[in-house]
Structure formats: structure tokens, C-alpha cells
Write a protein that holds these residues in place. Structure first.
Motif, PDB file in Angstrom:
ATOM      1  N   GLY A  42       0.811  -1.205   0.000  1.00  0.00           N
ATOM      2  CA  GLY A  42       0.000   0.000   0.000  1.00  0.00           C
ATOM      3  C   GLY A  42       0.848   1.260   0.000  1.00  0.00           C
ATOM      4  O   GLY A  42       2.048   1.231   0.305  1.00  0.00           O
ATOM      5  N   PRO A  43       0.245   2.395  -0.336  1.00  0.00           N
ATOM      6  CA  PRO A  43       1.020   3.644  -0.398  1.00  0.00           C
ATOM      7  C   PRO A  43       1.461   4.138   0.973  1.00  0.00           C
ATOM      8  O   PRO A  43       2.440   4.869   1.096  1.00  0.00           O
ATOM      9  CB  PRO A  43       0.049   4.629  -1.054  1.00  0.00           C
ATOM     10  CG  PRO A  43      -1.308   4.091  -0.720  1.00  0.00           C
ATOM     11  CD  PRO A  43      -1.172   2.601  -0.697  1.00  0.00           C
ATOM     12  N   GLY A  44       0.728   3.740   2.031  1.00  0.00           N
ATOM     13  CA  GLY A  44       1.089   4.205   3.355  1.00  0.00           C
ATOM     14  C   GLY A  44       0.674   5.643   3.588  1.00  0.00           C
ATOM     15  O   GLY A  44      -0.027   6.262   2.784  1.00  0.00           O
ATOM     16  N   ARG A  45       1.116   6.211   4.668  1.00  0.00           N
ATOM     17  CA  ARG A  45       0.784   7.579   5.015  1.00  0.00           C
ATOM     18  C   ARG A  45       1.580   8.544   4.123  1.00  0.00           C
ATOM     19  O   ARG A  45       2.776   8.334   3.892  1.00  0.00           O
ATOM     20  CB  ARG A  45       1.119   7.842   6.477  1.00  0.00           C
ATOM     21  CG  ARG A  45       0.698   9.236   6.956  1.00  0.00           C
ATOM     22  CD  ARG A  45       1.197   9.491   8.358  1.00  0.00           C
ATOM     23  NE  ARG A  45       0.680   8.493   9.285  1.00  0.00           N
ATOM     24  CZ  ARG A  45       1.124   8.340  10.522  1.00  0.00           C
ATOM     25  NH1 ARG A  45       2.109   9.110  10.961  1.00  0.00           N
ATOM     26  NH2 ARG A  45       0.604   7.419  11.309  1.00  0.00           N
ATOM     27  N   PRO A  46       0.931   9.551   3.596  1.00  0.00           N
ATOM     28  CA  PRO A  46       1.661  10.517   2.751  1.00  0.00           C
ATOM     29  C   PRO A  46       2.817  11.160   3.494  1.00  0.00           C
ATOM     30  O   PRO A  46       2.748  11.418   4.695  1.00  0.00           O
ATOM     31  CB  PRO A  46       0.584  11.550   2.383  1.00  0.00           C
ATOM     32  CG  PRO A  46      -0.715  10.825   2.563  1.00  0.00           C
ATOM     33  CD  PRO A  46      -0.499   9.854   3.673  1.00  0.00           C
ATOM     34  N   LYS A  47       3.873  11.407   2.776  1.00  0.00           N
ATOM     35  CA  LYS A  47       5.064  11.978   3.369  1.00  0.00           C
ATOM     36  C   LYS A  47       4.777  13.373   3.904  1.00  0.00           C
ATOM     37  O   LYS A  47       4.188  14.207   3.217  1.00  0.00           O
ATOM     38  CB  LYS A  47       6.185  12.037   2.335  1.00  0.00           C
ATOM     39  CG  LYS A  47       7.525  12.477   2.907  1.00  0.00           C
ATOM     40  CD  LYS A  47       8.614  12.424   1.850  1.00  0.00           C
ATOM     41  CE  LYS A  47       9.952  12.843   2.426  1.00  0.00           C
ATOM     42  NZ  LYS A  47      11.027  12.792   1.390  1.00  0.00           N
ATOM     43  N   GLY A  48       5.185  13.606   5.150  1.00  0.00           N
ATOM     44  CA  GLY A  48       4.978  14.891   5.784  1.00  0.00           C
ATOM     45  C   GLY A  48       3.692  15.005   6.572  1.00  0.00           C
ATOM     46  O   GLY A  48       3.516  15.980   7.316  1.00  0.00           O
ATOM     47  N   SER A  49       2.763  14.042   6.442  1.00  0.00           N
ATOM     48  CA  SER A  49       1.510  14.107   7.182  1.00  0.00           C
ATOM     49  C   SER A  49       1.713  13.590   8.601  1.00  0.00           C
ATOM     50  O   SER A  49       2.665  12.876   8.900  1.00  0.00           O
ATOM     51  CB  SER A  49       0.430  13.289   6.479  1.00  0.00           C
ATOM     52  OG  SER A  49       0.790  11.910   6.456  1.00  0.00           O
ATOM     53  N   THR A  50       0.809  13.948   9.488  1.00  0.00           N
ATOM     54  CA  THR A  50       0.868  13.534  10.888  1.00  0.00           C
ATOM     55  C   THR A  50      -0.313  12.626  11.206  1.00  0.00           C
ATOM     56  O   THR A  50      -1.314  12.592  10.476  1.00  0.00           O
ATOM     57  CB  THR A  50       0.846  14.761  11.816  1.00  0.00           C
ATOM     58  OG1 THR A  50      -0.351  15.513  11.570  1.00  0.00           O
ATOM     59  CG2 THR A  50       2.067  15.636  11.582  1.00  0.00           C
ATOM     60  N   ASN A  51      -0.189  11.910  12.291  1.00  0.00           N
ATOM     61  CA  ASN A  51      -1.263  11.028  12.729  1.00  0.00           C
ATOM     62  C   ASN A  51      -2.414  11.866  13.270  1.00  0.00           C
ATOM     63  O   ASN A  51      -2.246  12.628  14.232  1.00  0.00           O
ATOM     64  CB  ASN A  51      -0.729  10.076  13.802  1.00  0.00           C
ATOM     65  CG  ASN A  51      -1.779   9.065  14.216  1.00  0.00           C
ATOM     66  OD1 ASN A  51      -2.819   8.927  13.574  1.00  0.00           O
ATOM     67  ND2 ASN A  51      -1.510   8.353  15.302  1.00  0.00           N
ATOM     68  N   LYS A  52      -3.582  11.735  12.640  1.00  0.00           N
ATOM     69  CA  LYS A  52      -4.740  12.507  13.041  1.00  0.00           C
ATOM     70  C   LYS A  52      -5.650  11.749  13.999  1.00  0.00           C
ATOM     71  O   LYS A  52      -6.714  12.267  14.377  1.00  0.00           O
ATOM     72  CB  LYS A  52      -5.548  12.923  11.805  1.00  0.00           C
ATOM     73  CG  LYS A  52      -4.764  13.813  10.847  1.00  0.00           C
ATOM     74  CD  LYS A  52      -5.601  14.206   9.653  1.00  0.00           C
ATOM     75  CE  LYS A  52      -4.792  15.088   8.691  1.00  0.00           C
ATOM     76  NZ  LYS A  52      -5.591  15.486   7.512  1.00  0.00           N
ATOM     77  N   ASN A  53      -5.271  10.545  14.379  1.00  0.00           N
ATOM     78  CA  ASN A  53      -6.068   9.736  15.311  1.00  0.00           C
ATOM     79  C   ASN A  53      -5.178   9.291  16.482  1.00  0.00           C
ATOM     80  O   ASN A  53      -4.804   8.117  16.584  1.00  0.00           O
ATOM     81  CB  ASN A  53      -6.661   8.514  14.608  1.00  0.00           C
ATOM     82  CG  ASN A  53      -7.616   8.894  13.492  1.00  0.00           C
ATOM     83  OD1 ASN A  53      -8.564   9.652  13.706  1.00  0.00           O
ATOM     84  ND2 ASN A  53      -7.368   8.380  12.300  1.00  0.00           N
ATOM     85  N   PRO A  54      -4.791  10.206  17.339  1.00  0.00           N
ATOM     86  CA  PRO A  54      -3.930   9.819  18.461  1.00  0.00           C
ATOM     87  C   PRO A  54      -4.666   8.914  19.434  1.00  0.00           C
ATOM     88  O   PRO A  54      -5.888   9.003  19.606  1.00  0.00           O
ATOM     89  CB  PRO A  54      -3.571  11.167  19.097  1.00  0.00           C
ATOM     90  CG  PRO A  54      -4.708  12.063  18.738  1.00  0.00           C
ATOM     91  CD  PRO A  54      -5.147  11.631  17.370  1.00  0.00           C
ATOM     92  N   ARG A  55      -3.917   8.055  20.060  1.00  0.00           N
ATOM     93  CA  ARG A  55      -4.493   7.126  21.023  1.00  0.00           C
ATOM     94  C   ARG A  55      -4.763   7.835  22.355  1.00  0.00           C
ATOM     95  O   ARG A  55      -4.061   8.772  22.734  1.00  0.00           O
ATOM     96  CB  ARG A  55      -3.582   5.924  21.245  1.00  0.00           C
ATOM     97  CG  ARG A  55      -3.446   5.048  20.009  1.00  0.00           C
ATOM     98  CD  ARG A  55      -2.606   3.819  20.302  1.00  0.00           C
ATOM     99  NE  ARG A  55      -2.504   2.962  19.136  1.00  0.00           N
ATOM    100  CZ  ARG A  55      -3.380   2.002  18.837  1.00  0.00           C
ATOM    101  NH1 ARG A  55      -4.413   1.792  19.629  1.00  0.00           N
ATOM    102  NH2 ARG A  55      -3.233   1.263  17.756  1.00  0.00           N
ATOM    103  N   THR A  56      -5.777   7.342  23.054  1.00  0.00           N
ATOM    104  CA  THR A  56      -6.150   7.898  24.347  1.00  0.00           C
ATOM    105  C   THR A  56      -5.209   7.377  25.424  1.00  0.00           C
ATOM    106  O   THR A  56      -4.916   6.182  25.469  1.00  0.00           O
ATOM    107  CB  THR A  56      -7.595   7.531  24.691  1.00  0.00           C
ATOM    108  OG1 THR A  56      -8.463   7.961  23.646  1.00  0.00           O
ATOM    109  CG2 THR A  56      -8.015   8.173  26.009  1.00  0.00           C
TER     110      THR A  56
END
Length: 497
Positions: free
Chosen positions: A454-468
Motif C-alpha cells: 500500500g502507499p502508506g501515510r503521505p510523506k509529511g503528514s501527521t497522525n490525526k487519530n492519536p491514542r487515548t
């Protein structure tokens, strides 16, 4: 001359057929991601020491990549009822069935984003001056012990050949997690009931064959006795500072007041309170480092603790059992004492058998050590307790495969190892040749389908679903949330500043 595949030339076809049928049945225990999960079991059983889950992808039997492996562990499905029934059918019949029940920690000390984490006892930290506990999950195993029946392994009290022996082999029968909101005694009672039912359904536990569950002192013998299955026996270790009471004498006619509930006092650490034993058995050890020592076993029937409202068992009724004291004296004069509680069906008390039984409970410690050091049980770092339980089932199924491959394995010792009889091979030596043993057996897993990553996360993007962030639950504190005092997130009012 050993077989080139590691299989002795005289290996019975029945053992090979039983292993092939077991592997097919293991595949049926999986739901989603069944192919990857089955190949994970094969990689665990036949690889080297597991340092991490990703390292298993270097094993030839695991044809999937590390992405599929982690997806299978996160979204795969293992049916605990089907796996438990399958393992119960592999229990080796004999003159006595011994099953050790104990829990071990699945440590997760380096994260605060994992739910349902509690403080688990850590024996390695008990004498370091710090807190003997680490954050993690508690996984409870039920294993058949006393499986070694090779030369010099049979116990004299259990009937020579066909009896139980001391060794490092244990066959997992059931696995379950004790959550932070669960009571360990309630989970254990349910586990003992389920295992007993499965053994009877599989035809392994038959009438006339003692079925003995061996437990450590952390469990409540009274609660387990109240919920004991009719055909099962319990042998639970006791702390040496406990106090019990005998049956009270009969009330004389015309005596005012209610009848007495308790008879003479029996304190385990006060020999003056002990009456003459109801049964006694003495034997001499003939094998191992303590050969030439003596084991004196005494039993007192119909004793009970004092029921109180603060007790953890159900109700306040009188629950009776048998107290057993074992004195293990070595030739050097050192004595080790065990106090045990026995409960079982009427007429099933057999002191010579029980005198040899409890020492096999420590075999489950060898199972935990092998699962952690060789199979990498605690090397995996899941972020969910369901994943940890799923991974534990895979480790248990891999260990069961090694047990079935035991009659087929040849001894391929390292240059510095001593030769070993084929009937006395350790789990580590059987695992060393397991890959060659099952090389000729077909695999029920389907071949992987070629696909692009798969392409994976785009380069430079951040995780928008942080864990609690999750708290570490510490039992024994009322309304505990795991947060510092004054910072309870469930509080309706803000703390004073």
C-alpha cells in the motif's frame, strides 16, 4: 544413524497421522486471517528464539510479509471454545490426570496507551528493594503436567510405568485473561469447570481416573471448593500462618444455648494444636538431586476455616476439607514444609497419590519460561488485551504441536550437550528438529496472493487519530481510576488549587 529429516526410522505412522490431523484441526480454530495465523503457529513451533514478531517472517513456513502478520494479530480471529476443545482432546490419559493452574504476567511497562492494564507481581523484583510489580496483563494457563514417562521418570506412588514423571513438559489445555475488573478466584473456578467439562466430553477424564487440579497459595481454597465440579479434586497450597477448626462435639441433650460451630483450634504454625493425623504416608526419594531423602505426608480430615463477612467466598457456611502437611527432608538434613488443602469427591482420597502430586505443579513454571524465552510469548507488544490473548492462544497451540511431535523427533544435540534418551527430549530439543519433522506434512493454509504494498501515510503528514492515554489500575483502592489523587477525570467538580 538419525534420519535426514530428523524423524527416527521406527517412528510410528500413528503419531505422524495424529500430528497431521491436529494441524488440520488447528486451522479450523481460526476465523479471519486463518492462513496467516496458522503459518504463525508453524513459525513459532519450528523457528529459532523469537526476538520479535517481525523476525518470524524470516521463517520459510511463514510465506506472508510482516504487514500481513501484524494485520492478522490485530484483526484475526481465534475461537477460544474450539481451541480449548481441541487441546482437551490431546490430553494424555493415564492412571491420574494432573492439571496445573497458574497465572503469569504479560508485561507492558513502557506504554500508557494500552487499556485494562494492572499492576502484576514480578518475582524478579521481589528482592531488589523496589516495588515487586510491573504494569501488564495477567494470563492464566491450565496445563497438563506430569507428562514425562521416560526412564527414571515415573513416580513410585503413581504406579511405575504409566505413572507421572517430573520434567519440563506441559500440555496447555486452556488460556484466559484475568482483567482488572475480574476476580481471580471467580475466573479460576469457571476455568476449572470448563476444562473438566471438555475433558469429559473428549473421553479423556473417565470414571475411576483421578482428575487433580494443582494451585498455588494465591488462590482461595474455600471459594474453589464451593464451585468445584463433582468429578474434580483440588490440591491448593496454604500459607503457613492460617488457622482452621475441627468439627464441634455433639451438643448434649438439655444443654442451653445453640450448638457450637467450631471444634478444637488447628493452627498451621503451632504444633501443639495438631492432633494425631488421620492418615500418614512416608516415602524415600530415589531420583534427582535429592535422592535418598524422605517425604513424610500427614493428613487431617474435616477441617474448616472460620467464616466471616469479610471473606471472599460465597455465604458464611462451614466449608470442610482435608489438611495435608508434607515434610521434605534431604540427605543433608534440610527440611522443606508444604501445607496443602484437598477437596474432592467422597471416597476419592488417596494419600500416596497426593503425596507425589503437588510437586508437579512447578512444571507449569517451566512452561512459562519456555514460552517466554524460546517462543517469544512476551516479546510481542500488542496495544489491545484481545490481541494479547489471541497471541497467547497461538503460543499455546505451537507448544501443543511440539508435544505431539515429541515421539517423532530425533536428538540433534549441540557439541557441548549430553546425549539424551528419545523419551526424555526437552521442548527445546524437539523444537530444534520440528521443521524437519513436519516437512513432509501438507499445510492447510492457502498460498499467499501476490499484491503490491500500500502507499502508506503521505510523506509529511501527521497522525490525526492519536491514542487515548490509559491509566494503570491498582487494585485494593476504593473507586480507583489509576490517576493521581485530586486528578480524577470522572470527578464532577474540579479539584481545589
Amino acid at each position: 544413524m538419525p534420519h535426514p529429516l530428523g524423524v527416527p526410522s521406527s517412528a510410528p505412522d500413528q503419531a505422524l497421522r495424529a500430528l497431521a490431523e491436529f494441524r488440520t484441526a488447528v486451522y479450523r480454530c481460526f476465523g479471519r486471517w486463518a492462513d496467516t495465523l496458522f503459518e504463525l503457529v508453524d513459525a513459532l513451533a519450528g523457528g529459532g528464539r523469537v526476538g520479535s514478531v517481525a523476525e518470524l517472517t524470516f521463517e520459510p513456513v511463514l510465506r506472508r510479509g510482516h504487514g500481513s502478520v501484524y494485520q492478522a494479530l490485530e484483526h484475526g480471529q481465534v475461537h477460544p471454545a474450539a481451541a480449548g476443545t481441541l487441546l482437551a482432546g490431546q490430553v494424555r490419559p493415564g492412571r491420574v490426570l494432573l492439571l496445573g493452574v497458574d497465572s503469569s504476567k504479560f508485561p507492558r511497562p513502557d506504554t500508557r496507551y494500552v487499556p485494562d492494564i494492572g499492576m502484576q507481581y514480578a518475582a524478579e523484583r521481589d528482592h531488589t528493594g523496589g516495588s515487586p510489580a510491573v504494569p501488564g496483563w495477567s494470563m492464566q494457563w491450565a496445563c497438563q503436567v506430569g507428562l514425562d514417562t521416560g526412564p527414571g521418570a515415573a513416580s513410585p506412588a503413581t504406579g511405575g510405568a504409566g505413572g507421572v514423571g517430573r520434567g519440563s513438559w506441559g500440555l496447555p489445555v486452556d488460556v484466559r485473561r484475568i482483567g482488572t475488573a475480574d476476580n481471580a478466584n471467580e475466573v479460576t473456578a469457571a476455568q476449572i469447570t470448563d476444562v473438566t467439562t471438555r475433558l469429559h466430553a473428549a473421553g479423556t477424564a473417565t470414571a475411576g481416573v483421578p482428575l487433580v487440579f494443582l494451585l498455588d497459595a494465591r488462590y482461595c481454597p474455600i471459594y474453589l471448593t464451593q464451585h468445584r465440579p463433582d468429578s474434580a479434586q483440588l490440591l491448593v497450597r496454604l500459607r503457613s500462618d492460617r488457622v482452621f477448626f475441627a468439627r464441634p462435639p455433639a451438643k448434649r441433650p438439655g444443654t442451653p444455648g445453640r450448638a457450637r460451630k467450631h471444634g478444637p483450634r488447628f493452627a498451621l504454625d503451632e504444633p501443639d494444636t495438631w492432633p494425631a493425623p488421620d492418615a500418614e504416608h512416608t516415602t524415600t526419594t530415589s531420583a534427582g538431586a535429592g535422592a535418598g531423602g524422605t517425604v513424610r505426608t500427614r493428613a487431617w480430615h474435616h477441617y474448616h476455616p472460620e467464616p466471616r463477612q469479610r471473606r471472599k467466598w460465597t455465604g458464611t457456611d462451614i466449608i470442610e476439607g482435608t489438611l495435608i502437611r508434607q515434610d521434605h527432608t534431604t540427605p543433608a538434613g534440610r527440611t522443606q514444609v508444604w501445607w496443602l488443602w484437598w477437596a474432592g469427591p467422597p471416597g476419592s482420597f488417596d494419600l500416596p497419590m497426593l503425596a507425589e502430586a503437588y510437586q508437579h505443579r512447578y512444571t507449569i513454571e517451566h512452561v512459562f519460561r519456555f514460552a517466554k524465552q524460546d517462543l517469544g510469548w512476551t516479546r510481542h507488544t500488542p496495544l489491545d488485551p484481545d490481541q494479547a490473548e489471541r497471541w497467547t492462544w497461538l503460543v499455546a497451540l505451537a507448544l501443543a504441536q511440539l508435544h505431539l511431535a515429541r515421539p517423532l523427533a530425533a536428538d540433534r544435540r549441540l557439541p557441548w550437550e549430553q546425549p539424551c534418551h528419545p523419551d526424555r527430549l526437552s521442548p527445546r530439543r524437539v523444537r530444534r528438529v520440528f521443521r524437519h519433522t513436519v516437512a513432509a506434512l501438507p499445510t492447510p493454509a492457502r498460498a499467499p496472493k501476490p499484491a503490491r504494498p500500500g502507499p502508506g501515510r503521505p510523506k509529511g503528514s501527521t497522525n490525526k487519530n492519536p491514542r487515548t492515554r490509559q491509566p494503570v489500575i491498582k487494585k485494593g483502592r476504593p473507586a480507583n481510576t489509576g490517576h493521581p489523587k485530586g486528578h480524577n477525570p470522572n470527578a464532577t467538580t474540579k479539584p481545589k488549587t
